[in-house]
Design a protein around this motif. Structure first.
Motif, PDB file in Angstrom:
ATOM      1  N   PHE A   1     -57.402 -15.185 -66.457  1.00 36.74           N
ATOM      2  CA  PHE A   1     -57.394 -15.847 -65.139  1.00 36.74           C
ATOM      3  C   PHE A   1     -57.504 -17.365 -65.268  1.00 36.74           C
ATOM      4  CE2 PHE A   1     -58.707 -11.516 -64.103  1.00 36.74           C
ATOM      5  CZ  PHE A   1     -57.902 -11.239 -63.008  1.00 36.74           C
TER       6      PHE A   1
ATOM      7  N   LEU B   1     -55.379  -6.724 -69.274  1.00 39.04           N
ATOM      8  CA  LEU B   1     -55.200  -8.182 -69.147  1.00 39.04           C
ATOM      9  C   LEU B   1     -55.348  -8.854 -70.514  1.00 39.04           C
ATOM     10  CD1 LEU B   1     -57.158  -8.864 -65.843  1.00 39.04           C
ATOM     11  CD2 LEU B   1     -54.715  -9.230 -66.212  1.00 39.04           C
TER      12      LEU B   1
ATOM     13  N   GLY C   1     -48.723 -16.649 -56.572  1.00 41.44           N
ATOM     14  CA  GLY C   1     -49.771 -16.278 -57.539  1.00 41.44           C
ATOM     15  C   GLY C   1     -50.143 -14.808 -57.422  1.00 41.44           C
TER      16      GLY C   1
ATOM     17  N   LEU D   1     -55.379  -4.623 -59.200  1.00 41.95           N
ATOM     18  CA  LEU D   1     -55.073  -3.877 -60.427  1.00 41.95           C
ATOM     19  C   LEU D   1     -55.911  -2.595 -60.498  1.00 41.95           C
ATOM     20  CD1 LEU D   1     -54.782  -6.754 -63.061  1.00 41.95           C
ATOM     21  CD2 LEU D   1     -52.953  -5.479 -61.962  1.00 41.95           C
TER      22      LEU D   1
ATOM     23  N   LEU E   1     -58.432 -22.840 -49.230  1.00 38.11           N
ATOM     24  CA  LEU E   1     -58.031 -21.446 -49.471  1.00 38.11           C
ATOM     25  C   LEU E   1     -59.203 -20.627 -49.998  1.00 38.11           C
ATOM     26  CD1 LEU E   1     -55.745 -19.388 -49.463  1.00 38.11           C
ATOM     27  CD2 LEU E   1     -55.275 -19.998 -51.833  1.00 38.11           C
TER      28      LEU E   1
HETATM   29  C1  HEM Z   1     -54.003 -10.061 -62.353  1.00 36.72           C
HETATM   30  C2  HEM Z   1     -54.002 -10.932 -61.415  1.00 36.72           C
HETATM   31  C3  HEM Z   1     -53.988 -12.419 -61.617  1.00 36.72           C
HETATM   32  C4  HEM Z   1     -53.922 -13.167 -62.758  1.00 36.72           C
HETATM   33  C5  HEM Z   1     -53.831 -12.694 -64.194  1.00 36.72           C
HETATM   34  C6  HEM Z   1     -53.943 -14.557 -62.352  1.00 36.72           C
HETATM   35  C7  HEM Z   1     -53.922 -15.620 -63.230  1.00 36.72           C
HETATM   36  C8  HEM Z   1     -54.065 -16.932 -62.846  1.00 36.72           C
HETATM   37  C9  HEM Z   1     -54.164 -18.046 -63.761  1.00 36.72           C
HETATM   38  C10 HEM Z   1     -54.080 -17.962 -65.275  1.00 36.72           C
HETATM   39  C11 HEM Z   1     -54.317 -19.174 -63.016  1.00 36.72           C
HETATM   40  C12 HEM Z   1     -54.495 -20.605 -63.532  1.00 36.72           C
HETATM   41  C13 HEM Z   1     -53.175 -21.321 -63.598  1.00 36.72           C
HETATM   42  C14 HEM Z   1     -53.326 -22.724 -64.151  1.00 36.72           C
HETATM   43  O1  HEM Z   1     -54.448 -23.163 -64.427  1.00 36.72           O
HETATM   44  O2  HEM Z   1     -52.299 -23.400 -64.333  1.00 36.72           O
HETATM   45  C15 HEM Z   1     -54.290 -18.780 -61.628  1.00 36.72           C
HETATM   46  C16 HEM Z   1     -54.382 -19.651 -60.569  1.00 36.72           C
HETATM   47  C17 HEM Z   1     -54.133 -19.269 -59.273  1.00 36.72           C
HETATM   48  N1  HEM Z   1     -54.017 -17.979 -58.794  1.00 36.72           N
HETATM   49 FE1  HEM Z   1     -54.163 -16.299 -59.874  1.00 36.72          FE
HETATM   50  N2  HEM Z   1     -54.010 -14.612 -60.987  1.00 36.72           N
HETATM   51  C18 HEM Z   1     -54.044 -13.331 -60.493  1.00 36.72           C
HETATM   52  C19 HEM Z   1     -54.119 -12.945 -59.183  1.00 36.72           C
HETATM   53  C20 HEM Z   1     -54.002 -13.803 -58.121  1.00 36.72           C
HETATM   54  C21 HEM Z   1     -53.987 -13.418 -56.741  1.00 36.72           C
HETATM   55  C22 HEM Z   1     -54.130 -11.975 -56.240  1.00 36.72           C
HETATM   56  C23 HEM Z   1     -53.810 -14.549 -56.011  1.00 36.72           C
HETATM   57  C24 HEM Z   1     -53.707 -14.729 -54.509  1.00 36.72           C
HETATM   58  C25 HEM Z   1     -53.958 -13.780 -53.623  1.00 36.72           C
HETATM   59  C26 HEM Z   1     -53.750 -15.657 -56.933  1.00 36.72           C
HETATM   60  C27 HEM Z   1     -53.582 -16.977 -56.586  1.00 36.72           C
HETATM   61  C28 HEM Z   1     -53.743 -18.034 -57.450  1.00 36.72           C
HETATM   62  C29 HEM Z   1     -53.696 -19.442 -57.039  1.00 36.72           C
HETATM   63  C30 HEM Z   1     -53.423 -19.962 -55.633  1.00 36.72           C
HETATM   64  C31 HEM Z   1     -53.941 -20.197 -58.185  1.00 36.72           C
HETATM   65  C32 HEM Z   1     -54.021 -21.737 -58.288  1.00 36.72           C
HETATM   66  C33 HEM Z   1     -55.489 -22.154 -58.418  1.00 36.72           C
HETATM   67  C34 HEM Z   1     -55.677 -23.656 -58.613  1.00 36.72           C
HETATM   68  O3  HEM Z   1     -54.716 -24.342 -58.997  1.00 36.72           O
HETATM   69  O4  HEM Z   1     -56.786 -24.146 -58.368  1.00 36.72           O
HETATM   70  N3  HEM Z   1     -53.878 -15.173 -58.202  1.00 36.72           N
HETATM   71  N4  HEM Z   1     -54.147 -17.409 -61.551  1.00 36.72           N
END
Ligand code: HEM
Length: 400
Positions: free
Chosen positions: A343, A279, A238, A360, A99
């Protein structure tokens, strides 16, 4: 050493929810962690949260959470079994790489434009009303519409896509009812089957699109068809759930601090600061959930092996050790880059951070351009201390 062990305070989830920032601040001053009465530990301080995000003694939860909820098979279960978020080590790395490479090849500017188009569409639909409810009429729909464009969802399939994403996402909110779980399962099945069809046809239809690139990278990383599908579904979850509350917080906080809203309207370069401070102030994802495979000792306060741990972004991002006057919303604070903790960190750090920030930024920028007279009717309340956070209704109005 037993005499070294210090008692960890136990907190009821309801007490935490009643005054989350106040309760975290009180305990954070004297303790690096608390235990939740219903089970699990919460790590409170920025330095510990950041460090533990990359600590191999804390592992992703694989299928532990659905099992706890009594779920052992089906479309929702498959998300945990075959998705990257809950996977560990090589399995995680392989799923994530597919991805991540496809996102890297997709133009961010392209995605920004999808967000801008979606924002304009949503504003146009309400402009004559002079007021709107930000959660249901803007923040919830904006990321779904932008992702639909990225995934080539056709206009006629859009209402079903939107309905199914909302129904599926309800599973990931606190305490879904049995009816909500059943509806989420049906919606996840429909979404997965529509996406599978699109992935099958994509090369012929639109070479060079995000999905066709992803199909190639998924093949290169030897993802099975189900694994290939699940990373896209996780991307949808996500990319939508993380954004809803974050968008409402940034808009409501700026409007509640009128001089800061006006600064952003007259200096668009401040939009990126507004995103970072929103954030930090109230992140849309409360933190990351892990399981301790070994004991963790934080200065004598112990997380025993085998227990769930929440690395709390909500608490860490208001840690007085790192942020001066942390309960104040302030676009000009010097340490805004530290809001990156929203993040996550380590191997699972958000794979689409740039896309999240872009959504955002543009979601706010279009509002400041189109509706500079925007006013807040009342401030929303943000709740949720575990994963996806919720916001109450938030009405705004404007002159037209
Ligand atoms: C303000 C926007 C966002 C925030 C605050 C955010 C926050 C996070 C956080 C905290 C994690 C880690 C979760 C963990 O370690 O258990 C994460 C993972 C992830 N996020 Fe985001 N996210 C945002 C936007 C997005 C967007 C726009 C997408 C997709 C288009 C996305 C897709 C994912 C995916 C697929 C993961 C899993 C990554 C992994 O396990 O290696 N996120 N996100």
């Amino acid at each position: 050493m037993l005499d070294h062990v210090r008692p960890v305070p136990v907190v009821e989830a309801a007490d935490l929810e009643a005054d989350m920032h106040g309760t975290f601040a009180t305990y954070r001053a004297t303790h690096p962690l608390i235990a939740l009465a219903g089970g699990g530990y919460v790590v409170l301080r920025y330095a510990d949260v950041e460090r533990l995000m990359s600590d191999p003694r804390l592992q992703a939860t694989e299928t532990a959470l659905p099992h706890q909820a009594g779920l052992t098979k089906g479309a929702l279960f498959d998300l945990f079994e075959y998705g990257m978020l809950t996977a560990n080590r090589e399995t995680h790395a392989r799923r994530r790489a597919a991805l991540s490479r496809a996102l890297a090849r997709e133009s961010l500017e392209h995605f920004r434009q999808h967000v801008r188009d979606a924002a304009s569409l949503l504003i146009d639909a309400r402009i004559a009303d002079g007021r709107l409810e930000l959660v249901s009429a803007y923040a919830r729909q904006l990321p779904i519409l932008a992702l639909a464009r990225l995934l080539d969802v056709t206009d006629d399939a859009l209402p079903t896509f939107e309905r199914d994403v909302l129904a599926m996402n309800a599973f990931f909110r606190p305490g879904p009812t049995p009816d909500a779980v059943a509806a989420a399962e049906e919606a996840a099945l429909r979404l997965q089957s529509a996406l599978a069809d699109r992935l099958d046809q994509v090369d012929a239809e639109r070479p060079g699109s995000f999905l066709s690139t992803y199909k190639t990278t998924a093949g290169e990383h030897q993802l099975s068809p189900l694994e290939g599908l699940m990373q896209i579904v996780q991307m949808i979850i996500g990319g939508t759930e993380s954004m809803r509350t974050a968008l409402v917080v940034e808009i409501a906080q700026l409007l509640g601090n009128r001089n800061q809203w006006e600064s952003v309207c007259s200096h668009p370069t401040l939009v990126a600061n507004a995103v970072a401070e929103a954030l930090r102030f109230d992140p849309g994802i409360a933190g990351v959930v892990r399981v301790a495979v070994e004991e963790i000792d934080l200065g004598g306060w112990i997380v025993p092996a085998g227990h769930m741990v929440l690395l709390s972004a909500v608490s860490a991002l208001r840690d007085e050790r790192v942020f001066a006057d942390p309960h104040r919303f302030d676009l000009s604070r010097p340490s805004l880059n530290l809001a990156r903790l929203a993040f996550g960190g380590g191997a699972h750090r958000c794979v689409a951070e740039a896309f999240g920030r872009a959504a955002l930024e543009e979601g706010l920028a279009v509002l400041t351009e189109r509706l500079p007279t925007l006013r807040l009717e009342h401030s929303p309340t943000v709740t949720g201390h575990v994963f996806v956070r919720e916001t109450s209704e938030c009405w705004v109005r404007w002159q037209h």
